[in-house]
Design a protein around this motif. Structure first.
Motif, PDB file in Angstrom:
ATOM      1  N   ARG A   2      31.671   6.608  70.605  1.00  0.00           N
ATOM      2  CA  ARG A   2      30.388   6.299  71.412  1.00  0.00           C
ATOM      3  C   ARG A   2      29.216   7.231  70.859  1.00  0.00           C
ATOM      4  NH1 ARG A   2      32.593   6.239  76.578  1.00  0.00           N
ATOM      5  NH2 ARG A   2      31.074   7.357  77.492  1.00  0.00           N
ATOM      6  N   ASP A   4      26.835   9.053  71.780  1.00  0.00           N
ATOM      7  CA  ASP A   4      25.586   9.256  72.092  1.00  0.00           C
ATOM      8  C   ASP A   4      25.376  10.515  72.653  1.00  0.00           C
ATOM      9  OD1 ASP A   4      25.443   8.687  75.354  1.00  0.00           O
ATOM     10  OD2 ASP A   4      26.867   7.395  74.683  1.00  0.00           O
ATOM     11  N   PHE A   6      24.331  11.761  75.868  1.00  0.00           N
ATOM     12  CA  PHE A   6      24.900  11.905  77.244  1.00  0.00           C
ATOM     13  C   PHE A   6      26.472  11.986  77.112  1.00  0.00           C
ATOM     14  CE2 PHE A   6      21.013   9.204  77.538  1.00  0.00           C
ATOM     15  CZ  PHE A   6      20.179   9.981  78.518  1.00  0.00           C
ATOM     16  N   GLN A   7      27.025  11.272  76.224  1.00  0.00           N
ATOM     17  CA  GLN A   7      28.508  11.656  76.374  1.00  0.00           C
ATOM     18  C   GLN A   7      28.651  12.736  75.676  1.00  0.00           C
ATOM     19  OE1 GLN A   7      30.540  11.552  73.468  1.00  0.00           O
ATOM     20  NE2 GLN A   7      32.331  11.748  74.165  1.00  0.00           N
ATOM     21  N   ILE A   9      26.901  15.676  76.216  1.00  0.00           N
ATOM     22  CA  ILE A   9      26.832  16.670  77.104  1.00  0.00           C
ATOM     23  C   ILE A   9      27.464  16.548  78.325  1.00  0.00           C
ATOM     24  CG2 ILE A   9      24.184  17.130  76.443  1.00  0.00           C
ATOM     25  CD1 ILE A   9      23.585  15.785  78.978  1.00  0.00           C
ATOM     26  N   ALA A  10      28.344  15.629  78.206  1.00  0.00           N
ATOM     27  CA  ALA A  10      29.398  15.274  79.721  1.00  0.00           C
ATOM     28  C   ALA A  10      30.418  16.452  79.599  1.00  0.00           C
ATOM     29  CB  ALA A  10      29.996  13.876  79.427  1.00  0.00           C
ATOM     30  N   ARG A  15      28.208  21.682  76.781  1.00  0.00           N
ATOM     31  CA  ARG A  15      26.811  22.213  77.134  1.00  0.00           C
ATOM     32  C   ARG A  15      26.806  23.621  77.246  1.00  0.00           C
ATOM     33  NH1 ARG A  15      28.278  18.608  81.398  1.00  0.00           N
ATOM     34  NH2 ARG A  15      29.009  20.446  83.013  1.00  0.00           N
ATOM     35  N   TRP A  79      14.616  10.064  79.120  1.00  0.00           N
ATOM     36  CA  TRP A  79      15.293   8.947  80.169  1.00  0.00           C
ATOM     37  C   TRP A  79      15.057   9.340  81.628  1.00  0.00           C
ATOM     38  CZ3 TRP A  79      19.653   9.722  83.600  1.00  0.00           C
ATOM     39  CH2 TRP A  79      20.167   8.595  84.099  1.00  0.00           C
ATOM     40  N   LEU A  80      14.942  10.693  81.954  1.00  0.00           N
ATOM     41  CA  LEU A  80      14.792  11.018  83.331  1.00  0.00           C
ATOM     42  C   LEU A  80      13.184  10.579  83.564  1.00  0.00           C
ATOM     43  CD1 LEU A  80      15.964  14.635  83.374  1.00  0.00           C
ATOM     44  CD2 LEU A  80      17.071  12.579  84.668  1.00  0.00           C
ATOM     45  N   ARG A  84      10.945   8.938  87.128  1.00  0.00           N
ATOM     46  CA  ARG A  84       9.976   9.654  87.556  1.00  0.00           C
ATOM     47  C   ARG A  84       8.869   8.616  87.657  1.00  0.00           C
ATOM     48  NH1 ARG A  84      10.921  13.600  82.992  1.00  0.00           N
ATOM     49  NH2 ARG A  84      12.215  15.289  83.868  1.00  0.00           N
TER      50      ARG A  84
ATOM     51  N   ARG B   2      36.782  15.256  87.411  1.00  0.00           N
ATOM     52  CA  ARG B   2      35.755  16.380  86.945  1.00  0.00           C
ATOM     53  C   ARG B   2      34.532  15.983  87.931  1.00  0.00           C
ATOM     54  NH1 ARG B   2      35.938  15.481  81.538  1.00  0.00           N
ATOM     55  NH2 ARG B   2      33.998  14.974  81.138  1.00  0.00           N
ATOM     56  N   ASP B   4      31.387  15.512  87.760  1.00  0.00           N
ATOM     57  CA  ASP B   4      29.975  16.313  88.093  1.00  0.00           C
ATOM     58  C   ASP B   4      28.933  15.299  87.457  1.00  0.00           C
ATOM     59  OD1 ASP B   4      29.052  17.014  85.151  1.00  0.00           O
ATOM     60  OD2 ASP B   4      31.307  17.241  85.241  1.00  0.00           O
ATOM     61  N   PHE B   6      26.780  15.017  85.230  1.00  0.00           N
ATOM     62  CA  PHE B   6      26.767  14.959  83.633  1.00  0.00           C
ATOM     63  C   PHE B   6      28.011  13.889  83.325  1.00  0.00           C
ATOM     64  CE2 PHE B   6      24.669  19.126  84.081  1.00  0.00           C
ATOM     65  CZ  PHE B   6      23.545  18.752  83.560  1.00  0.00           C
ATOM     66  N   GLN B   7      29.102  14.194  83.660  1.00  0.00           N
ATOM     67  CA  GLN B   7      30.134  13.164  83.365  1.00  0.00           C
ATOM     68  C   GLN B   7      29.676  11.636  84.016  1.00  0.00           C
ATOM     69  OE1 GLN B   7      32.480  11.662  85.828  1.00  0.00           O
ATOM     70  NE2 GLN B   7      33.797  10.738  84.387  1.00  0.00           N
ATOM     71  N   ILE B   9      26.706  10.339  84.124  1.00  0.00           N
ATOM     72  CA  ILE B   9      25.629   9.742  83.651  1.00  0.00           C
ATOM     73  C   ILE B   9      26.132   9.455  81.948  1.00  0.00           C
ATOM     74  CG2 ILE B   9      23.972  10.427  84.940  1.00  0.00           C
ATOM     75  CD1 ILE B   9      23.104  12.394  82.588  1.00  0.00           C
ATOM     76  N   ALA B  10      27.337   9.972  81.728  1.00  0.00           N
ATOM     77  CA  ALA B  10      27.894   9.698  80.347  1.00  0.00           C
ATOM     78  C   ALA B  10      27.922   8.076  80.141  1.00  0.00           C
ATOM     79  CB  ALA B  10      29.015  10.689  80.274  1.00  0.00           C
ATOM     80  N   ASP B  11      28.385   7.386  81.138  1.00  0.00           N
ATOM     81  CA  ASP B  11      28.733   5.822  80.734  1.00  0.00           C
ATOM     82  C   ASP B  11      27.470   5.256  80.936  1.00  0.00           C
ATOM     83  OD1 ASP B  11      31.076   3.942  80.790  1.00  0.00           O
ATOM     84  OD2 ASP B  11      29.714   3.302  82.330  1.00  0.00           O
ATOM     85  N   PRO B  12      27.433   4.257  79.889  1.00  0.00           N
ATOM     86  CA  PRO B  12      26.292   3.641  79.824  1.00  0.00           C
ATOM     87  C   PRO B  12      25.860   2.623  81.025  1.00  0.00           C
ATOM     88  CG  PRO B  12      27.394   3.324  77.723  1.00  0.00           C
ATOM     89  CD  PRO B  12      28.199   4.370  78.522  1.00  0.00           C
ATOM     90  N   ARG B  15      24.799   4.525  83.824  1.00  0.00           N
ATOM     91  CA  ARG B  15      23.158   4.781  83.751  1.00  0.00           C
ATOM     92  C   ARG B  15      22.431   3.561  83.876  1.00  0.00           C
ATOM     93  NH1 ARG B  15      24.810   7.392  79.017  1.00  0.00           N
ATOM     94  NH2 ARG B  15      24.013   5.966  77.661  1.00  0.00           N
ATOM     95  N   MET B  73      18.851  13.545  90.798  1.00  0.00           N
ATOM     96  CA  MET B  73      18.356  13.718  89.265  1.00  0.00           C
ATOM     97  C   MET B  73      17.753  15.171  88.925  1.00  0.00           C
ATOM     98  SD  MET B  73      19.186  10.828  87.932  1.00  0.00           S
ATOM     99  CE  MET B  73      19.406   9.218  88.029  1.00  0.00           C
ATOM    100  N   ILE B  76      19.862  17.435  86.488  1.00  0.00           N
ATOM    101  CA  ILE B  76      19.553  17.335  85.144  1.00  0.00           C
ATOM    102  C   ILE B  76      18.364  18.324  84.691  1.00  0.00           C
ATOM    103  CG2 ILE B  76      19.789  15.785  83.255  1.00  0.00           C
ATOM    104  CD1 ILE B  76      20.614  13.694  85.280  1.00  0.00           C
ATOM    105  N   ASP B  77      17.585  17.770  85.161  1.00  0.00           N
ATOM    106  CA  ASP B  77      16.098  18.613  84.906  1.00  0.00           C
ATOM    107  C   ASP B  77      16.274  20.044  84.955  1.00  0.00           C
ATOM    108  OD1 ASP B  77      13.705  17.500  83.998  1.00  0.00           O
ATOM    109  OD2 ASP B  77      12.775  17.627  85.948  1.00  0.00           O
ATOM    110  N   TRP B  79      19.020  21.852  84.603  1.00  0.00           N
ATOM    111  CA  TRP B  79      19.552  22.168  83.425  1.00  0.00           C
ATOM    112  C   TRP B  79      18.826  22.409  82.084  1.00  0.00           C
ATOM    113  CZ3 TRP B  79      21.737  19.788  78.954  1.00  0.00           C
ATOM    114  CH2 TRP B  79      22.839  20.514  78.207  1.00  0.00           C
ATOM    115  N   LEU B  80      17.923  21.272  81.961  1.00  0.00           N
ATOM    116  CA  LEU B  80      17.154  21.172  80.770  1.00  0.00           C
ATOM    117  C   LEU B  80      16.200  22.637  80.831  1.00  0.00           C
ATOM    118  CD1 LEU B  80      16.208  17.541  80.488  1.00  0.00           C
ATOM    119  CD2 LEU B  80      17.830  18.818  79.127  1.00  0.00           C
TER     120      LEU B  80
END
Lengths: 106, 106
Positions: A2, A4, A6-7, A9-10, A15, A79-80, A84, B2, B4, B6-7, B9-12, B15, B73, B76-77, B79-80
């Motif tokens: 895959r 991508d 997102f996968q 950072i899963a 991370r 994506w976020l 928003r 798991r 969490d 991040f896991q 949102i890993a799947d399309p 999302r 959400m 995620i922000d 973490w960024l």
DNA sequence: TATACGTGCAACCGATCGGCTGCGCAAATT
DNA sequence: AATTTGCGCAGCCGATCGGTTGCACGTATA
């Protein structure tokens, strides 16, 4: 495959690697010292992160320093942004509703 | 398990579900219409998303509307933010270096 | 030149993922 | 009361994940 972002950072280990490399570029061996994981497994993670352009390798003699490509992180931010914007839109609609109610009261 | 964020949102597909529900709350059947996937599989995704607090179910008769919990959400922000801060710090250090070079030139 | 070091790749393996089908149950409809 | 509808759960299955070990190869060092 895959592969991508997102996968990528899963996984918690990946991370953590990203956070480590945000501070300074490091070699696989140096990174591995921070985890209870064999160097080869770290290499696998580095490959995945590199493949989706989150890292870039820089060879120095027989060592390879991996450095974070911070710009790629923006993709998550983008994506976020969808949410928003959608939420912003919702608030606008809510405002309109409130405005309508307000006017009806007159 | 798991489970969490991040896991999650890993799947399309997950999302895409989040984006759908950002616009309006929907039932599993309604969501499934947007994908080439059986309703039961969608239900699995909804369970995962609910378990990590990204969605909340709202029962209405025999229908269940799932709605996005946008606040989650922010995680995620947050973490960024680590990277934003680290990069900011890097720029400060770069500034210092540049400043030192500048002074030495005098 | 021989040896040690730093690394990536391949093969293996148990666990998890993300589909699927086949239920059972409660609410709505007939 | 019988049937249809909307849903979640359990179990199955092939694919992928994330760890492992055992190499091979280029670079430094003795």
């Amino acid at each position: 495959m895959r592969r991508d972002i997102f996968q990528a950072i899963a996984d918690p280990t990946r991370r953590a690697i990203l956070v480590l490399l945000a501070v300074q570029a490091m070699t696989p061996n140096a990174i591995a010292e921070h985890f209870d994981i064999r160097r080869q497994s770290i290499s696998k993670h580095l490959r995945i992160l590199s493949e989706c352009d989150l890292l870039a390798p820089r060879q120095e003699g027989r060592e390879i320093f991996y450095e974070l490509k911070i710009d790629k992180m923006k993709e998550i931010d983008i994506w976020l942004d969808q949410f928003r914007k959608i939420m912003e839109e919702s608030f606008k609609q809510l405002d309109e509703v409130l405005f309508t109610i307000k006017n009806k009261k007159k």
